[in-house]
Scaffold this motif. Structure first.
Motif, PDB file in Angstrom:
ATOM      1  N   LEU A 142       6.061  -4.126   4.834  1.00  0.00           N
ATOM      2  CA  LEU A 142       5.266  -3.946   3.613  1.00  0.00           C
ATOM      3  C   LEU A 142       5.222  -2.483   3.204  1.00  0.00           C
ATOM      4  O   LEU A 142       5.298  -2.169   2.013  1.00  0.00           O
ATOM      5  CB  LEU A 142       3.851  -4.496   3.823  1.00  0.00           C
ATOM      6  N   ALA A 143       5.115  -1.576   4.176  1.00  0.00           N
ATOM      7  CA  ALA A 143       5.101  -0.143   3.880  1.00  0.00           C
ATOM      8  C   ALA A 143       6.427   0.316   3.286  1.00  0.00           C
ATOM      9  O   ALA A 143       6.476   1.340   2.595  1.00  0.00           O
ATOM     10  CB  ALA A 143       4.777   0.655   5.140  1.00  0.00           C
ATOM     11  N   ASP A 178       8.083  -1.471   1.117  1.00  0.00           N
ATOM     12  CA  ASP A 178       8.221  -2.278  -0.099  1.00  0.00           C
ATOM     13  C   ASP A 178       9.109  -3.498   0.088  1.00  0.00           C
ATOM     14  O   ASP A 178       9.881  -3.867  -0.798  1.00  0.00           O
ATOM     15  CB  ASP A 178       8.728  -1.429  -1.270  1.00  0.00           C
ATOM     16  N   ILE A 223      -4.824  -5.606   8.172  1.00  0.00           N
ATOM     17  CA  ILE A 223      -3.993  -4.681   7.398  1.00  0.00           C
ATOM     18  C   ILE A 223      -2.882  -5.453   6.698  1.00  0.00           C
ATOM     19  O   ILE A 223      -2.601  -5.223   5.514  1.00  0.00           O
ATOM     20  CB  ILE A 223      -3.410  -3.570   8.309  1.00  0.00           C
ATOM     21  N   PHE A 224      -2.254  -6.378   7.419  1.00  0.00           N
ATOM     22  CA  PHE A 224      -1.166  -7.171   6.854  1.00  0.00           C
ATOM     23  C   PHE A 224      -1.629  -7.905   5.592  1.00  0.00           C
ATOM     24  O   PHE A 224      -0.958  -7.858   4.555  1.00  0.00           O
ATOM     25  CB  PHE A 224      -0.655  -8.162   7.905  1.00  0.00           C
ATOM     26  N   LYS A 225      -2.771  -8.562   5.668  1.00  0.00           N
ATOM     27  CA  LYS A 225      -3.288  -9.295   4.503  1.00  0.00           C
ATOM     28  C   LYS A 225      -3.690  -8.340   3.384  1.00  0.00           C
ATOM     29  O   LYS A 225      -3.390  -8.604   2.215  1.00  0.00           O
ATOM     30  CB  LYS A 225      -4.459 -10.184   4.904  1.00  0.00           C
ATOM     31  N   GLU A 226      -4.345  -7.213   3.724  1.00  0.00           N
ATOM     32  CA  GLU A 226      -4.773  -6.245   2.712  1.00  0.00           C
ATOM     33  C   GLU A 226      -3.598  -5.642   1.960  1.00  0.00           C
ATOM     34  O   GLU A 226      -3.705  -5.329   0.776  1.00  0.00           O
ATOM     35  CB  GLU A 226      -5.587  -5.122   3.367  1.00  0.00           C
ATOM     36  N   GLU A 227      -2.463  -5.473   2.650  1.00  0.00           N
ATOM     37  CA  GLU A 227      -1.284  -4.865   2.034  1.00  0.00           C
ATOM     38  C   GLU A 227      -0.404  -5.869   1.296  1.00  0.00           C
ATOM     39  O   GLU A 227       0.665  -5.520   0.815  1.00  0.00           O
ATOM     40  CB  GLU A 227      -0.474  -4.107   3.085  1.00  0.00           C
ATOM     41  N   GLY A 228      -0.840  -7.115   1.242  1.00  0.00           N
ATOM     42  CA  GLY A 228      -0.116  -8.111   0.455  1.00  0.00           C
ATOM     43  C   GLY A 228       0.748  -9.068   1.248  1.00  0.00           C
ATOM     44  O   GLY A 228       1.479  -9.869   0.661  1.00  0.00           O
ATOM     45  N   ASN A 251       3.774  -5.205   8.920  1.00  0.00           N
ATOM     46  CA  ASN A 251       3.136  -4.067   8.269  1.00  0.00           C
ATOM     47  C   ASN A 251       4.151  -2.981   7.941  1.00  0.00           C
ATOM     48  O   ASN A 251       4.077  -2.355   6.881  1.00  0.00           O
ATOM     49  CB  ASN A 251       2.007  -3.517   9.144  1.00  0.00           C
TER      50      ASN A 251
END
Length: 120
Positions: free
Chosen positions: A30-31, A33, A70-75, A27
């Protein structure tokens, strides 16, 4: 996203910290980028089963199921090792939406593309 990180999870509820930290770090990546991929191997494939992670919470971290959502929602992408899942009688129907069962060549391709691979 320029960089790619892979987190390999080889544990489940027997080691809640080692099951949780890869998703927390994923996570964070992903935050920032950075592309993040979690690969579930060995007993880690159990984490992909529906409702399995709902009872796992490592000290100092949010619940694992929340981190995974959250991990899946953020891509973030989650792969489950095909031989590991087969050995534990886990099918695609048993897994959470968005988790893909993949075999060795796909995993090796990912490892070769990644800037770093971290194993827990």
């Amino acid at each position: 996203m320029a960089d790619k990180l892979i987190f390999v999870v080889t544990c489940a509820d027997e080691k809640p910290d080692k099951a949780t930290i890869p998703f927390a770090l994923g996570n964070s990546a992903l935050a920032m980028d950075t592309e993040a991929l979690v690969i579930l191997q060995s007993t880690g494939v159990f984490l992909g089963k529906k409702d399995y992670a709902r009872h796992i919470q490592a000290v100092g971290f949010p619940p694992l199921q929340q981190l995974m959502e959250i991990f899946k929602e953020e891509g973030g992408k989650i792969y489950a090792c095909e031989p590991c899942a087969r050995a534990r009688n886990i099918s695609a129907e048993d897994l959470l939406d968005g988790i893909e069962i993949v075999a060795g060549p796909t995993l090796v391709d990912g490892y070769l593309e990644a800037k770093n691979v971290v194993v827990y």
